[in-house]
Structure formats: C-alpha cells, structure tokens
Write a protein that holds these residues in place. Structure first.
Motif, short mmCIF file in Angstrom:
data_model
loop_
_atom_site.label_atom_id
_atom_site.label_comp_id
_atom_site.label_asym_id
_atom_site.label_seq_id
_atom_site.Cartn_x
_atom_site.Cartn_y
_atom_site.Cartn_z
N GLN A 1 53.08 19.28 19.14
CA GLN A 1 54.05 19.90 18.25
C GLN A 1 55.20 20.47 19.09
N VAL B 1 57.43 23.34 20.77
CA VAL B 1 57.14 24.69 21.25
C VAL B 1 58.41 25.51 21.41
N GLY C 1 63.30 28.75 17.43
CA GLY C 1 61.87 28.76 17.18
C GLY C 1 61.16 28.68 18.51
N ARG D 1 57.09 29.25 20.64
CA ARG D 1 55.68 29.64 20.70
C ARG D 1 55.54 30.71 21.77
N ASP D 2 54.95 31.88 21.40
CA ASP D 2 54.83 32.97 22.36
C ASP D 2 53.56 32.85 23.19
N ASP E 1 53.79 30.82 16.71
CA ASP E 1 55.15 30.31 16.52
C ASP E 1 55.99 31.37 15.81
N ARG E 2 57.15 31.69 16.38
CA ARG E 2 58.02 32.73 15.83
C ARG E 2 59.45 32.21 15.73
N TYR F 1 60.70 22.98 12.72
CA TYR F 1 59.90 23.91 13.52
C TYR F 1 60.35 25.35 13.31
N HIS G 1 59.13 26.47 9.90
CA HIS G 1 57.68 26.70 10.00
C HIS G 1 57.38 28.04 10.67
N ALA G 2 58.09 28.33 11.77
CA ALA G 2 57.84 29.57 12.51
C ALA G 2 58.22 30.81 11.71
#
Length: 308
Positions: A125, A127, A143, A145-146, A151-152, A252, A255-256
């Motif tokens: 996916q 990131v 967007g 990924r932490d 996902d933020r 993405y 989604h986040a």
C-alpha cells in the motif's frame, strides 16, 4: 481540524520537495498564462491529453530531487515509462508521480496540481502521498504512515501551518456537495447530465424546505483531498475512470483521514495497487478505476445507489 506538528520525517522531506518544485514552477506558469506561450508538446503516451514543457520539466526535476532522499526506487511518472533509480534492481519503494495535473488549466494560471506517492511493496500500500495545490493557500495535502503503523492525513498552508485531517459528522446526499471531473463535454459532462436519479437526490428538499445539495467540478487526486479536508462531501467518477496517478495519491490521503472509496458495485477499492513487480507497475499505469469517494461509508453507499 487540529493543529499538527508531528508529520512523519520522511513525509515531511517529500512535502518540502514538492513545495520547492511548486515554488520554482509557479512563475513559469504565470508567465505562460500572461504571454499565451503555453509550451504545448506532443503527447506520445496519451495523445488525447494536453502536455506542456512544464510537465516534462517537473518529471525530470522530481526524479533528480527524490533520488538523494529515497536512494533506490522505481520511478513511475505519467510522462515516461517506469525506470529503476539507484543500485538495487528490486527496491521496495515505488514512487508514482503525476508532475502537473490539469496542466491545460495550469498554463492559463487558473488551477494546477502535482502528485507524488511513495508505495511500499512490503506493506502492499502507499506509505506517503503528497498532493500539491500550486495556486492556493491550502498548499500541501499529505498522507503518511507513522512509526506505529497508523495512516494519518494532514494539510499545510503556504505559510507553514499544519493541520491534521479527520472526518466530520456524516451528511446525507441531499445535504452534500458532490464533485465530478466534467470538463470534457462528450466524454464527461453529457453522461453526468443523464444521471437524473443522482441529480434529483441532490435537489431534494430538507426538512426546512431548503435545497442544499450541490454538484461541482473538481480534478484528479485533489478532489479526494478536498473530501479528506471536509471541503466537499463526495467525488464521483463513473464515465472513463481515473488512472492510477490521478486516483491513488488522493485515495491514500482520504483513507488516512477516515474516508471511503468504493467501486460502482459498492465494494471498497483496495490500497494494494499490485505494484509488486516491474510488470505490475507498468500494468497498473494502463488501468482505470470508476469509483465513489466520500467522507463516510453511508454517504458513499447512498451515492452508489443513486448512480444505479
């Protein structure tokens, strides 16, 4: 929306790269708009799409600037065939770039966007995704990924303020602003005008007798970012479908933020774009996806139902 100062480090570096490229590009586009010298080039890969010298310059510039940040990666730009950058023949990361979205409008000084997405084959996916708005104060939609694997989504302004994006209370279709890429008359606008059930649902009266539903125009990945930020409630694409570079970065980010993307059968569109091989990347760049994107699953389903 909350102030944020904890955008993951790598995402922050890529966001600043996008900001710098836009800063360099903006005066070129303004000159093109005011002189009428738009630098149109022959588009060998997508003959029905407008292509300018600015698209090609950004394609080369992103490749140059992202190389020291990411090392080895597959570089998949709308403007060229995929290529491996660096020494690793099978890198984990695939960078998907649409250098200049809506370039036909950007060279007129009206609207212009740019997309950069980093996809991890190991995670199957994206990131990181950054969608830049060249001419507006809300400048970068991000967007990422932490460190916890969450996902933020964020938006940053032209003067450096950052806000985290989270979905608001859901709305009904009759209360929503729904957008669509409807610029091409025969291919997009006429099919939209024939969606009578959707248009009637948007025009329905609320309990107070007012009609609050609206239809609007939006573009590529930025349209899904606008849903992520709560500026609009939904995006529809039921005619031609979006190519991966138009859909995936905004998908993405939405989604986040807690939003939803469904296909026209009402099934979730997965974030796994099957970029697990060089051939998979090339194949993904030739596919198109019809979809409904919304801030809530309930609204997305309501829109899908109205399109049937």
């Amino acid at each position: 929306m909350e102030h944020a100062n904890d955008i993951p480090e790598l995402a922050g570096k890529i966001a600043e790269t996008v900001r710098g490229v836009m800063l360099d590009l903006r005066p070129r586009l303004i000159e093109a708009a005011l002189t009428g010298k738009r630098g149109e080039s022959e588009n060998l890969r997508h003959e029905d799409n407008f292509l300018s010298e600015h698209d090609l310059w950004m394609h080369r510039r992103y490749r140059e600037l992202l190389t020291p940040v990411l090392g080895s990666f597959v570089y998949a730009s709308e403007e060229a065939e995929p290529e491996v950058i660096g020494d690793n023949p099978a890198p984990d990361l695939c960078v998907l770039v649409d250098p200049l979205d809506t370039s036909e409008l950007a060279v007129r000084g009206l609207l212009g966007y740019t997309h950069v997405m980093v996809y991890s084959r190991a995670a199957a996916q994206p990131v990181i995704a950054v969608v830049g708005d060249i001419f507006h104060h809300l400048q970068l939609f991000i967007g990422a990924r932490d460190d916890r694997g969450v996902d933020r989504a964020f938006v940053t302004t032209a003067d450096g303020e950052a806000f985290e994006l989270k979905q608001r209370s859901p709305r009904k279709l009759s209360e929503s602003l729904v957008t669509n890429f409807l610029m091409r008359p025969g291919e997009r606008f006429i099919p939209l005008s024939q969606q009578t059930q959707l248009l009637q649902a948007l025009d329905a009266e609320g309990e107070d007798g007012k009609r609050r539903g609206r239809i609007g125009v939006d573009f590529g990945s930025i349209s899904l970012c606008h849903v992520a930020a709560g500026m609009t409630e939904a995006v529809i694409e039921f005619a031609k479908g979006f190519a991966i570079w138009d859909l995936a970065p905004g998908h993405y980010i939405l989604h986040a933020s807690g939003g939803t993307v469904l296909d026209l059968e009402g099934k979730p569109v997965p974030l796994d774009y099957h970029l697990d091989s060089f051939a998979g990347v090339a194949d993904a760049m030739d596919r198109r996806q019809r979809f409904v994107a919304a801030g809530s699953l309930g609204l997305a389903k309501e829109v899908v139902s109205s399109l049937r």
